[in-house]
Design a protein around this motif. Sequence first.
Motif, PDB file in Angstrom:
ATOM      1  N   LYS A  36      50.396  38.765  51.629  1.00  0.00           N
ATOM      2  CA  LYS A  36      51.123  39.899  51.060  1.00  0.00           C
ATOM      3  C   LYS A  36      51.538  40.940  52.110  1.00  0.00           C
ATOM      4  CE  LYS A  36      50.991  39.439  46.477  1.00  0.00           C
ATOM      5  NZ  LYS A  36      52.209  39.394  45.707  1.00  0.00           N
ATOM      6  N   ARG A  37      50.645  41.263  53.025  1.00  0.00           N
ATOM      7  CA  ARG A  37      50.949  42.300  54.016  1.00  0.00           C
ATOM      8  C   ARG A  37      52.170  41.912  54.843  1.00  0.00           C
ATOM      9  NH1 ARG A  37      46.501  45.230  57.577  1.00  0.00           N
ATOM     10  NH2 ARG A  37      46.075  45.869  55.470  1.00  0.00           N
ATOM     11  N   GLU A  38      52.218  40.674  55.307  1.00  0.00           N
ATOM     12  CA  GLU A  38      53.354  40.210  56.108  1.00  0.00           C
ATOM     13  C   GLU A  38      54.617  40.113  55.253  1.00  0.00           C
ATOM     14  OE1 GLU A  38      53.434  39.971  59.330  1.00  0.00           O
ATOM     15  OE2 GLU A  38      51.301  40.252  59.658  1.00  0.00           O
ATOM     16  N   GLU A  39      54.450  39.688  54.016  1.00  0.00           N
ATOM     17  CA  GLU A  39      55.594  39.624  53.100  1.00  0.00           C
ATOM     18  C   GLU A  39      56.215  41.008  52.932  1.00  0.00           C
ATOM     19  OE1 GLU A  39      56.702  38.606  48.453  1.00  0.00           O
ATOM     20  OE2 GLU A  39      54.643  38.276  49.139  1.00  0.00           O
ATOM     21  N   ALA A  40      55.380  42.015  52.745  1.00  0.00           N
ATOM     22  CA  ALA A  40      55.873  43.384  52.593  1.00  0.00           C
ATOM     23  C   ALA A  40      56.571  43.862  53.858  1.00  0.00           C
ATOM     24  CB  ALA A  40      54.730  44.324  52.235  1.00  0.00           C
ATOM     25  N   ASN A  41      56.034  43.501  55.021  1.00  0.00           N
ATOM     26  CA  ASN A  41      56.669  43.892  56.277  1.00  0.00           C
ATOM     27  C   ASN A  41      58.061  43.282  56.405  1.00  0.00           C
ATOM     28  OD1 ASN A  41      54.430  45.390  57.026  1.00  0.00           O
ATOM     29  ND2 ASN A  41      53.526  43.727  58.206  1.00  0.00           N
ATOM     30  N   VAL A  42      58.190  42.025  55.992  1.00  0.00           N
ATOM     31  CA  VAL A  42      59.495  41.361  56.041  1.00  0.00           C
ATOM     32  C   VAL A  42      60.460  42.011  55.041  1.00  0.00           C
ATOM     33  CG1 VAL A  42      60.718  39.192  55.609  1.00  0.00           C
ATOM     34  CG2 VAL A  42      58.586  39.177  56.878  1.00  0.00           C
ATOM     35  N   ILE A  43      59.973  42.329  53.868  1.00  0.00           N
ATOM     36  CA  ILE A  43      60.807  42.991  52.866  1.00  0.00           C
ATOM     37  C   ILE A  43      61.308  44.330  53.414  1.00  0.00           C
ATOM     38  CG2 ILE A  43      60.764  44.119  50.587  1.00  0.00           C
ATOM     39  CD1 ILE A  43      58.816  41.827  49.730  1.00  0.00           C
ATOM     40  N   ASN A  44      60.445  45.053  54.103  1.00  0.00           N
ATOM     41  CA  ASN A  44      60.846  46.300  54.745  1.00  0.00           C
ATOM     42  C   ASN A  44      61.941  46.036  55.785  1.00  0.00           C
ATOM     43  OD1 ASN A  44      60.427  49.218  55.258  1.00  0.00           O
ATOM     44  ND2 ASN A  44      59.771  48.473  57.268  1.00  0.00           N
ATOM     45  N   ASN A  45      61.786  44.964  56.562  1.00  0.00           N
ATOM     46  CA  ASN A  45      62.806  44.611  57.551  1.00  0.00           C
ATOM     47  C   ASN A  45      64.148  44.310  56.884  1.00  0.00           C
ATOM     48  OD1 ASN A  45      60.910  44.877  59.569  1.00  0.00           O
ATOM     49  ND2 ASN A  45      60.592  42.693  59.841  1.00  0.00           N
ATOM     50  N   ILE A  46      64.108  43.605  55.764  1.00  0.00           N
ATOM     51  CA  ILE A  46      65.339  43.317  55.015  1.00  0.00           C
ATOM     52  C   ILE A  46      65.981  44.618  54.555  1.00  0.00           C
ATOM     53  CG2 ILE A  46      66.268  42.271  52.902  1.00  0.00           C
ATOM     54  CD1 ILE A  46      64.054  40.082  53.240  1.00  0.00           C
ATOM     55  N   GLY A  47      65.162  45.533  54.052  1.00  0.00           N
ATOM     56  CA  GLY A  47      65.679  46.837  53.632  1.00  0.00           C
ATOM     57  C   GLY A  47      66.328  47.588  54.775  1.00  0.00           C
ATOM     58  N   THR A  48      65.775  47.472  55.963  1.00  0.00           N
ATOM     59  CA  THR A  48      66.337  48.129  57.140  1.00  0.00           C
ATOM     60  C   THR A  48      67.704  47.551  57.486  1.00  0.00           C
ATOM     61  OG1 THR A  48      64.129  48.583  57.988  1.00  0.00           O
ATOM     62  CG2 THR A  48      65.914  48.670  59.571  1.00  0.00           C
ATOM     63  N   VAL A  49      67.834  46.237  57.396  1.00  0.00           N
ATOM     64  CA  VAL A  49      69.131  45.598  57.660  1.00  0.00           C
ATOM     65  C   VAL A  49      70.161  46.068  56.638  1.00  0.00           C
ATOM     66  CG1 VAL A  49      70.392  43.402  57.704  1.00  0.00           C
ATOM     67  CG2 VAL A  49      68.179  43.589  58.835  1.00  0.00           C
ATOM     68  N   TYR A  50      69.763  46.143  55.379  1.00  0.00           N
ATOM     69  CA  TYR A  50      70.685  46.630  54.351  1.00  0.00           C
ATOM     70  C   TYR A  50      71.114  48.072  54.648  1.00  0.00           C
ATOM     71  CZ  TYR A  50      69.767  42.585  51.323  1.00  0.00           C
ATOM     72  OH  TYR A  50      69.671  41.328  50.793  1.00  0.00           O
ATOM     73  N   PHE A  51      70.178  48.878  55.099  1.00  0.00           N
ATOM     74  CA  PHE A  51      70.501  50.266  55.441  1.00  0.00           C
ATOM     75  C   PHE A  51      71.523  50.322  56.568  1.00  0.00           C
ATOM     76  CE2 PHE A  51      69.569  53.988  58.179  1.00  0.00           C
ATOM     77  CZ  PHE A  51      70.047  54.968  57.324  1.00  0.00           C
ATOM     78  N   GLU A  52      71.290  49.528  57.598  1.00  0.00           N
ATOM     79  CA  GLU A  52      72.213  49.513  58.730  1.00  0.00           C
ATOM     80  C   GLU A  52      73.597  49.034  58.315  1.00  0.00           C
ATOM     81  OE1 GLU A  52      70.071  47.117  61.534  1.00  0.00           O
ATOM     82  OE2 GLU A  52      68.650  48.733  61.979  1.00  0.00           O
ATOM     83  N   GLY A  53      73.658  48.193  57.278  1.00  0.00           N
ATOM     84  CA  GLY A  53      74.925  47.710  56.739  1.00  0.00           C
ATOM     85  C   GLY A  53      75.488  48.607  55.664  1.00  0.00           C
ATOM     86  N   GLU A  54      74.896  49.783  55.526  1.00  0.00           N
ATOM     87  CA  GLU A  54      75.317  50.800  54.551  1.00  0.00           C
ATOM     88  C   GLU A  54      75.253  50.305  53.109  1.00  0.00           C
ATOM     89  OE1 GLU A  54      78.991  52.623  55.767  1.00  0.00           O
ATOM     90  OE2 GLU A  54      78.224  53.020  57.781  1.00  0.00           O
ATOM     91  N   GLN A  55      74.308  49.431  52.839  1.00  0.00           N
ATOM     92  CA  GLN A  55      74.037  48.973  51.480  1.00  0.00           C
ATOM     93  C   GLN A  55      72.811  49.747  50.990  1.00  0.00           C
ATOM     94  OE1 GLN A  55      73.662  44.699  51.522  1.00  0.00           O
ATOM     95  NE2 GLN A  55      75.495  44.456  52.753  1.00  0.00           N
TER      96      GLN A  55
END
Length: 92
Positions: A36-55
């Motif tokens: 779970k901890r690593e899964e959450a970290n990856v989900i956070n990374n995905i959120g960061t990519v979306y932010f950088e893409g202005e999503q």
Amino acid sequence: RVENNIGIIYNNIGQTKEALEHYKQAQILFQAVGIKREEANVINNIGTVYFEGEQIDSSIFMIKKAIQIHLELTNQKALASEYSNLGILYSE
């Protein structure tokens, strides 16, 4: 972890499509083995990519999902970072 790290590398060189592919694969793998901890970290990374893409909406959704997992795990350090990210997103 290798998939996540490859995603980080792609993201760092601006290849977000490839980064997302590796992050999503890492998320599937972590979920399958129950880390779970690593899964959450990856989900956070995905959120960061979306932010950088202005999503912004997609980014907020992903960051909140990571927060929920880290709340269950009582991972205070990760929560601090994610709440900071969420504050930045809301200010956008």
